[in-house]
Design a protein around this motif. Structure first.
Motif, PDB file in Angstrom:
ATOM      1  N   ILE A   1      -8.463 -11.065   6.333  1.00  0.00           N
ATOM      2  CA  ILE A   1      -9.582 -11.971   6.623  1.00  0.00           C
ATOM      3  C   ILE A   1     -10.915 -11.289   6.292  1.00  0.00           C
ATOM      4  CG2 ILE A   1     -10.860 -13.101   8.505  1.00  0.00           C
ATOM      5  CD1 ILE A   1      -8.119 -13.568   9.862  1.00  0.00           C
ATOM      6  N   ASN A   2     -11.021 -10.032   6.668  1.00  0.00           N
ATOM      7  CA  ASN A   2     -12.276  -9.307   6.420  1.00  0.00           C
ATOM      8  C   ASN A   2     -12.486  -9.050   4.929  1.00  0.00           C
ATOM      9  OD1 ASN A   2     -12.431  -9.383   9.148  1.00  0.00           O
ATOM     10  ND2 ASN A   2     -12.401  -7.196   9.482  1.00  0.00           N
ATOM     11  N   ILE A   3     -11.402  -8.802   4.204  1.00  0.00           N
ATOM     12  CA  ILE A   3     -11.520  -8.626   2.745  1.00  0.00           C
ATOM     13  C   ILE A   3     -12.024  -9.933   2.111  1.00  0.00           C
ATOM     14  CG2 ILE A   3     -10.178  -8.296   0.611  1.00  0.00           C
ATOM     15  CD1 ILE A   3      -8.415  -6.329   2.343  1.00  0.00           C
ATOM     16  N   LEU A   4     -11.607 -11.047   2.702  1.00  0.00           N
ATOM     17  CA  LEU A   4     -12.046 -12.354   2.187  1.00  0.00           C
ATOM     18  C   LEU A   4     -13.478 -12.695   2.610  1.00  0.00           C
ATOM     19  CD1 LEU A   4      -8.824 -14.524   2.691  1.00  0.00           C
ATOM     20  CD2 LEU A   4      -9.550 -13.242   0.680  1.00  0.00           C
ATOM     21  N   GLY A   5     -14.097 -11.807   3.380  1.00  0.00           N
ATOM     22  CA  GLY A   5     -15.497 -12.014   3.777  1.00  0.00           C
ATOM     23  C   GLY A   5     -15.669 -13.058   4.850  1.00  0.00           C
ATOM     24  N   LEU A   6     -14.608 -13.327   5.595  1.00  0.00           N
ATOM     25  CA  LEU A   6     -14.707 -14.365   6.626  1.00  0.00           C
ATOM     26  C   LEU A   6     -15.289 -13.827   7.930  1.00  0.00           C
ATOM     27  CD1 LEU A   6     -11.455 -16.349   5.891  1.00  0.00           C
ATOM     28  CD2 LEU A   6     -13.783 -16.848   5.210  1.00  0.00           C
ATOM     29  N   ASN A   7     -15.340 -12.497   8.039  1.00  0.00           N
ATOM     30  CA  ASN A   7     -16.131 -11.870   9.100  1.00  0.00           C
ATOM     31  C   ASN A   7     -15.804 -12.271  10.516  1.00  0.00           C
ATOM     32  OD1 ASN A   7     -17.726 -10.080   7.817  1.00  0.00           O
ATOM     33  ND2 ASN A   7     -19.271 -11.603   7.257  1.00  0.00           N
ATOM     34  N   THR A   8     -14.619 -12.770  10.743  1.00  0.00           N
ATOM     35  CA  THR A   8     -14.346 -13.152  12.122  1.00  0.00           C
ATOM     36  C   THR A   8     -14.099 -11.916  12.983  1.00  0.00           C
ATOM     37  OG1 THR A   8     -12.097 -13.596  11.459  1.00  0.00           O
ATOM     38  CG2 THR A   8     -13.539 -15.486  11.739  1.00  0.00           C
TER      39      THR A   8
ATOM     40  N   GLU B   1     -18.023  -3.174   5.772  1.00  0.00           N
ATOM     41  CA  GLU B   1     -17.938  -4.596   6.158  1.00  0.00           C
ATOM     42  C   GLU B   1     -16.519  -4.980   6.572  1.00  0.00           C
ATOM     43  OE1 GLU B   1     -19.421  -6.825   2.876  1.00  0.00           O
ATOM     44  OE2 GLU B   1     -21.507  -6.604   3.497  1.00  0.00           O
ATOM     45  N   ILE B   2     -15.552  -4.224   6.098  1.00  0.00           N
ATOM     46  CA  ILE B   2     -14.159  -4.536   6.436  1.00  0.00           C
ATOM     47  C   ILE B   2     -13.753  -3.840   7.733  1.00  0.00           C
ATOM     48  CG2 ILE B   2     -11.763  -4.546   5.633  1.00  0.00           C
ATOM     49  CD1 ILE B   2     -12.919  -4.253   2.744  1.00  0.00           C
TER      50      ILE B   2
ATOM     51  N   TRP C   1     -12.822 -21.103  11.046  1.00  0.00           N
ATOM     52  CA  TRP C   1     -12.932 -20.909   9.599  1.00  0.00           C
ATOM     53  C   TRP C   1     -12.087 -21.894   8.827  1.00  0.00           C
ATOM     54  CZ3 TRP C   1     -16.724 -18.730   7.341  1.00  0.00           C
ATOM     55  CH2 TRP C   1     -17.486 -17.803   8.057  1.00  0.00           C
TER      56      TRP C   1
ATOM     57  N   SER D   1     -15.196  -6.358  -0.675  1.00  0.00           N
ATOM     58  CA  SER D   1     -14.821  -7.552   0.094  1.00  0.00           C
ATOM     59  C   SER D   1     -15.701  -8.691  -0.403  1.00  0.00           C
ATOM     60  CB  SER D   1     -15.023  -7.333   1.594  1.00  0.00           C
ATOM     61  OG  SER D   1     -16.374  -7.016   1.869  1.00  0.00           O
ATOM     62  N   ILE D   2     -15.244  -9.915  -0.230  1.00  0.00           N
ATOM     63  CA  ILE D   2     -15.998 -11.060  -0.757  1.00  0.00           C
ATOM     64  C   ILE D   2     -17.281 -11.245   0.046  1.00  0.00           C
ATOM     65  CG2 ILE D   2     -15.903 -13.573  -1.121  1.00  0.00           C
ATOM     66  CD1 ILE D   2     -12.869 -13.267  -1.527  1.00  0.00           C
ATOM     67  N   ASP D   3     -18.351 -11.546  -0.654  1.00  0.00           N
ATOM     68  CA  ASP D   3     -19.627 -11.803   0.009  1.00  0.00           C
ATOM     69  C   ASP D   3     -19.431 -12.928   1.035  1.00  0.00           C
ATOM     70  OD1 ASP D   3     -22.156 -12.682   0.732  1.00  0.00           O
ATOM     71  OD2 ASP D   3     -22.995 -12.436  -1.288  1.00  0.00           O
ATOM     72  N   PRO D   4     -19.799 -12.683   2.311  1.00  0.00           N
ATOM     73  CA  PRO D   4     -19.600 -13.717   3.330  1.00  0.00           C
ATOM     74  C   PRO D   4     -20.241 -15.065   2.979  1.00  0.00           C
ATOM     75  CG  PRO D   4     -20.206 -11.641   4.356  1.00  0.00           C
ATOM     76  CD  PRO D   4     -20.328 -11.435   2.876  1.00  0.00           C
TER      77      PRO D   4
END
Lengths: 383, 51
Positions: free
Chosen positions: A241-248, A324-325, B39, B7-10
């Motif tokens: 999820i974090n790799i996908l930038g969903l930041n949850t 970020e991950i 999400w 990682s993908i830009d949020p």
């Protein structure tokens, strides 16, 4: 704030050697009531009602925790839920869960918890030989059979359960995965053993990153498993999820804030309980549900530190390509007496390696077009 | 050319959605099914927008 971790019982019927509540230096439980008294639950309901109203929440999580929460009577939980219905604004949906060692989880408890819609988390570290490395009774006896009975009771009564394990390098992740699948577990979570710079993880002769090696083995068997009914593994899913930038994110990973408070049986409002490994009384900040609001608590120093643990990071983390991950990992694992939390995690090298491996594997799965749109490049984990 | 990331830009929800669709196939649907925090709802909205 999303919810509260309620330490409804301040004692446990087990004596697990790695327990941060009782066996890693914190002694404050000795001065606390064994179970949460009525005046504390009453104050919790009032404060949650007020907080939910002030912040226009539509749901609030109550996580019953301990010690062992099943040492309390069913009446305690019936009363708690009944009072919550009476006092919470009708627009707020309470969500209940309970973390137990499972040894007392008989058919009556399963029926009761199902009826009250209380979700279950059960702690088990693996098969008998792995589980009983650390999870023992006060007399030093095995807890495996009793826990397994509890899991089987919950499964046969259709209580949805999540299984929580503490990772040990003595386990074989592939065999462990197969064992949990044989129990028909759908939600799995593994905790890293709690260590700090003052109490570091034991050295391993075979690898400088033994925990990453363990996780990678688990990831491979899980990710490549083609069984549609395979379990979710929270930590690994969260990395993706974090790799996908969903930041949850949650308190182990990511950039999200950590949105829970702990209430002890004496009403103390505290930050995450695992910080007790940093020293006796470490989590005590003089806050109590009977005299302080959640807003007071949320502005207290240690609570703030935990809530913003993924934002306020040491220099090395800020410069790191995967910050970020990983978000610096779990706050207690950054502690040293000398530099407090101004350190990367004691597991930094392991975390970097597992994230790198997962990210590389995820990238392999993406089409060239998606990879281009995602602007992703592979993390280099070697050399 | 945009700088590559690990990682993908949020902010790049469309790329997140496309990536998730490619990863969460077959048995790995379990990954998509376990994304918490609204999400899934947000990503479903992205489905409705045109590329």
């Amino acid at each position: 704030m999303k919810g509260l971790i309620l330490k409804v019982a301040s004692r446990c019927n087990l004596n697990c050697s790695y327990c941060y509540m009782y066996n890693l230096g914190d002694e404050t439980y000795r001065n606390q009531p064994k179970s949460m008294p009525d005046d504390v639950t009453e104050a919790i309901h009032k404060q949650v009602a007020l907080y939910s109203q002030n912040h226009q929440l539509n749901k609030f999580e109550f996580i019953f925790h301990g010690g062992e929460p099943l040492l309390l009577s069913k009446k305690f939980y019936s009363n708690f839920i009944e009072k919550a219905i009476q006092i919470l604004p009708p627009t707020v949906k309470p969500i209940y869960s309970l973390q137990t060692n499972g040894t007392l989880l008989d058919a009556k408890w399963c029926k009761f918890l199902g009826k009250k819609d209380i979700r279950l988390g059960i702690s088990l570290d693996g098969n008998k030989s792995i589980n009983d490395l650390h999870r023992l009774t006060h007399a030093g006896g095995s807890t495996f059979d009793a826990t397994l009975r509890g899991i089987q009771n919950a499964t046969s009564h259709k209580n949805p359960i999540g299984l929580l394990s503490v990772l040990t390098l003595k386990s074989n992740p592939v065999l462990l995965y197969k064992f949990y699948k044989s129990l028909n577990i759908k939600q799995l979570d593994f905790l890293w053993p709690h260590h700090t710079y003052d109490f570091p993880p034991p050295k391993n002769d075979n690898s400088t990153t033994p925990y990453a090696d363990w996780w990678i083995e688990l990831f491979k068997v899980w990710y490549e498993d083609e069984d549609d009914e395979k379990p979710n593994i929270r930590y690994l899913t969260q990395i993706i999820i974090n790799i996908l930038g969903l930041n949850t994110g949650f308190d182990m990973l990511g950039t999200a804030t950590n949105d829970y408070l702990v209430i002890e049986t004496d009403g103390s409002i505290e930050t995450v309980d695992a910080l007790k490994i940093c020293g006796n009384g470490f989590t005590k900040e003089g806050l109590n549900i009977k005299t302080h609001s959640f807003e007071d608590a949320l502005s207290a120093a240690l609570v703030q530190l935990y809530h913003k643990a993924h934002q306020n990071l040491p220099e090395k983390c800020q410069q790191c390509s995967i910050v970020e991950i990983c978000g610096g990992g779990f706050l207690p694992h950054r502690f040293s007496t000398k530099r407090r939390f101004d350190n990367p995690s004691v597991y930094c090298a392991d975390i970097f390696k597992i994230i790198g491996y997962v990210q590389n594997r995820i990238i392999e799965n993406l089409s060239a077009e998606t990879l281009e749109a995602a602007e992703l490049e592979a993390i280099r984990t070697e050399g | 050319m945009a700088k590559k990331r690990f990682s993908i830009d949020p902010a790049n929800k469309k790329a997140a959605k496309k990536s998730l669709d490619e990863i969460a196939k077959g048995a790995n649907k379990v990954i998509g099914d376990n994304i918490q925090g609204g999400w899934i709802e947000m990503l479903s909205q992205i489905d409705k927008t045109k590329d």
